[in-house]
Design a protein around this motif. Structure first.
Motif, PDB file in Angstrom:
ATOM      1  N   ARG A  12     -19.892  30.052 -12.032  1.00 26.52           N
ATOM      2  CA  ARG A  12     -21.170  30.726 -12.261  1.00 26.52           C
ATOM      3  C   ARG A  12     -21.078  31.417 -13.614  1.00 26.52           C
ATOM      4  O   ARG A  12     -20.099  32.071 -13.929  1.00 26.52           O
ATOM      5  CB  ARG A  12     -21.446  31.736 -11.167  1.00 26.52           C
ATOM      6  N   LYS A  13     -22.127  31.264 -14.395  1.00 26.86           N
ATOM      7  CA  LYS A  13     -22.152  31.856 -15.723  1.00 26.86           C
ATOM      8  C   LYS A  13     -23.322  32.826 -15.812  1.00 26.86           C
ATOM      9  O   LYS A  13     -24.396  32.556 -15.302  1.00 26.86           O
ATOM     10  CB  LYS A  13     -22.316  30.770 -16.791  1.00 26.86           C
ATOM     11  N   ARG A  14     -23.086  33.918 -16.519  1.00 20.51           N
ATOM     12  CA  ARG A  14     -24.217  34.793 -16.774  1.00 20.51           C
ATOM     13  C   ARG A  14     -25.045  34.158 -17.878  1.00 20.51           C
ATOM     14  O   ARG A  14     -24.541  33.371 -18.681  1.00 20.51           O
ATOM     15  CB  ARG A  14     -23.763  36.211 -17.088  1.00 20.51           C
ATOM     16  N   ALA A  80     -17.373  33.188 -24.645  1.00 20.62           N
ATOM     17  CA  ALA A  80     -16.138  33.204 -23.854  1.00 20.62           C
ATOM     18  C   ALA A  80     -16.033  34.491 -23.038  1.00 20.62           C
ATOM     19  O   ALA A  80     -16.580  35.526 -23.422  1.00 20.62           O
ATOM     20  CB  ALA A  80     -14.931  33.077 -24.783  1.00 20.62           C
ATOM     21  N   PRO A  81     -15.292  34.432 -21.938  1.00 20.07           N
ATOM     22  CA  PRO A  81     -15.087  35.652 -21.164  1.00 20.07           C
ATOM     23  C   PRO A  81     -14.208  36.641 -21.925  1.00 20.07           C
ATOM     24  O   PRO A  81     -13.363  36.254 -22.720  1.00 20.07           O
ATOM     25  CB  PRO A  81     -14.386  35.159 -19.894  1.00 20.07           C
ATOM     26  N   VAL A  82     -14.457  37.906 -21.691  1.00 16.67           N
ATOM     27  CA  VAL A  82     -13.628  38.999 -22.202  1.00 16.67           C
ATOM     28  C   VAL A  82     -13.346  39.908 -21.011  1.00 16.67           C
ATOM     29  O   VAL A  82     -13.993  39.777 -19.975  1.00 16.67           O
ATOM     30  CB  VAL A  82     -14.333  39.768 -23.358  1.00 16.67           C
ATOM     31  N   PRO A  83     -12.402  40.829 -21.126  1.00 16.83           N
ATOM     32  CA  PRO A  83     -12.039  41.629 -19.948  1.00 16.83           C
ATOM     33  C   PRO A  83     -13.215  42.278 -19.212  1.00 16.83           C
ATOM     34  O   PRO A  83     -13.227  42.328 -17.992  1.00 16.83           O
ATOM     35  CB  PRO A  83     -11.083  42.677 -20.527  1.00 16.83           C
ATOM     36  N   GLU A  84     -14.226  42.740 -19.932  1.00 22.19           N
ATOM     37  CA  GLU A  84     -15.323  43.433 -19.248  1.00 22.19           C
ATOM     38  C   GLU A  84     -16.532  42.546 -18.939  1.00 22.19           C
ATOM     39  O   GLU A  84     -17.493  43.008 -18.335  1.00 22.19           O
ATOM     40  CB  GLU A  84     -15.761  44.664 -20.055  1.00 22.19           C
ATOM     41  N   ARG A  85     -16.478  41.251 -19.325  1.00 19.70           N
ATOM     42  CA  ARG A  85     -17.620  40.359 -19.084  1.00 19.70           C
ATOM     43  C   ARG A  85     -17.160  38.935 -18.797  1.00 19.70           C
ATOM     44  O   ARG A  85     -16.216  38.454 -19.393  1.00 19.70           O
ATOM     45  CB  ARG A  85     -18.538  40.317 -20.308  1.00 19.70           C
ATOM     46  N   THR A  86     -17.935  38.278 -17.941  1.00 22.30           N
ATOM     47  CA  THR A  86     -17.682  36.873 -17.659  1.00 22.30           C
ATOM     48  C   THR A  86     -18.232  36.021 -18.801  1.00 22.30           C
ATOM     49  O   THR A  86     -18.983  36.510 -19.651  1.00 22.30           O
ATOM     50  CB  THR A  86     -18.389  36.448 -16.357  1.00 22.30           C
ATOM     51  N   LEU A 151     -23.814  26.666 -30.262  1.00 23.69           N
ATOM     52  CA  LEU A 151     -22.720  27.478 -30.799  1.00 23.69           C
ATOM     53  C   LEU A 151     -21.720  27.796 -29.694  1.00 23.69           C
ATOM     54  O   LEU A 151     -22.064  27.735 -28.509  1.00 23.69           O
ATOM     55  CB  LEU A 151     -23.254  28.795 -31.354  1.00 23.69           C
ATOM     56  N   GLU A 152     -20.537  28.191 -30.099  1.00 22.02           N
ATOM     57  CA  GLU A 152     -19.566  28.782 -29.180  1.00 22.02           C
ATOM     58  C   GLU A 152     -19.066  30.061 -29.843  1.00 22.02           C
ATOM     59  O   GLU A 152     -18.552  30.022 -30.964  1.00 22.02           O
ATOM     60  CB  GLU A 152     -18.417  27.808 -28.874  1.00 22.02           C
TER      61      GLU A 152
END
Length: 158
Positions: A12-14, A80-86, A151-152
């Motif tokens: 699941r992606k935000r 990309a995911p980071v510690p505080e966000r998916t 983009l990425e």
């Protein structure tokens, strides 16, 4: 395994959807949220069961109080995911040019947005997170080129 069992295992992606709104001088409309220490473009999260296009239209009504005819998709950016966000998919649609009359009717929800400003792309880069600044630059280019870009993390792919 049933189809619904399989679907439940998928990632699941935000999702977020924003609009590139400009004035007659080519400046971009930015908003200053009350809940983060940086500026953004008008838009927001896509809710469950809502399309990104419906979300950007809803967010513009809620955030600016101005009816805007949202156009085509300019940018899709996988973040990309980071510690505080998916991880997520962020989309920018063409909100077109706001007339001085539309601009005069902007009304912000005080609990959500502190202020708004017209900024050149260079000025925007100074107040936006780096990834969003790259995304906005790509959206301006996509509008000029009549293209849509993928983009990425705000960078062009291939």
């Amino acid at each position: 395994m049933t189809a619904s069992d399989y679907t439940a295992t998928l990632a699941r992606k935000r999702m977020g959807a924003g609009a590139l709104l400009s004035d007659q001088f080519g400046r971009v409309l930015l908003v200053e949220p009350t809940y983060v220490p940086y500026w953004e473009i008008p838009g927001g999260s896509v809710e469950a069961g809502e399309s990104p296009y419906a979300a950007v239209n809803r967010e513009l009504r809620e955030e600016l109080g101005v009816l805007v005819r949202v156009g085509r998709l300019l940018v899709t950016d996988w973040v990309a995911p980071v510690p505080e966000r998916t991880e997520g998919l962020m989309m920018i649609y063409d909100g077109g040019l706001l007339t001085p009359e539309q601009t005069a009717r902007i009304r912000l929800p005080a609990a959500e947005l502190r202020s708004w400003a017209w900024c050149t792309p260079q000025e925007a880069s100074g107040v936006l997170p780096e990834t969003l600044a790259r995304r906005i630059t790509a959206a301006v280019r996509a509008r000029q080129d009549g293209a849509a870009y993928y983009l990425e993390n705000g960078y062009f792919v291939a």
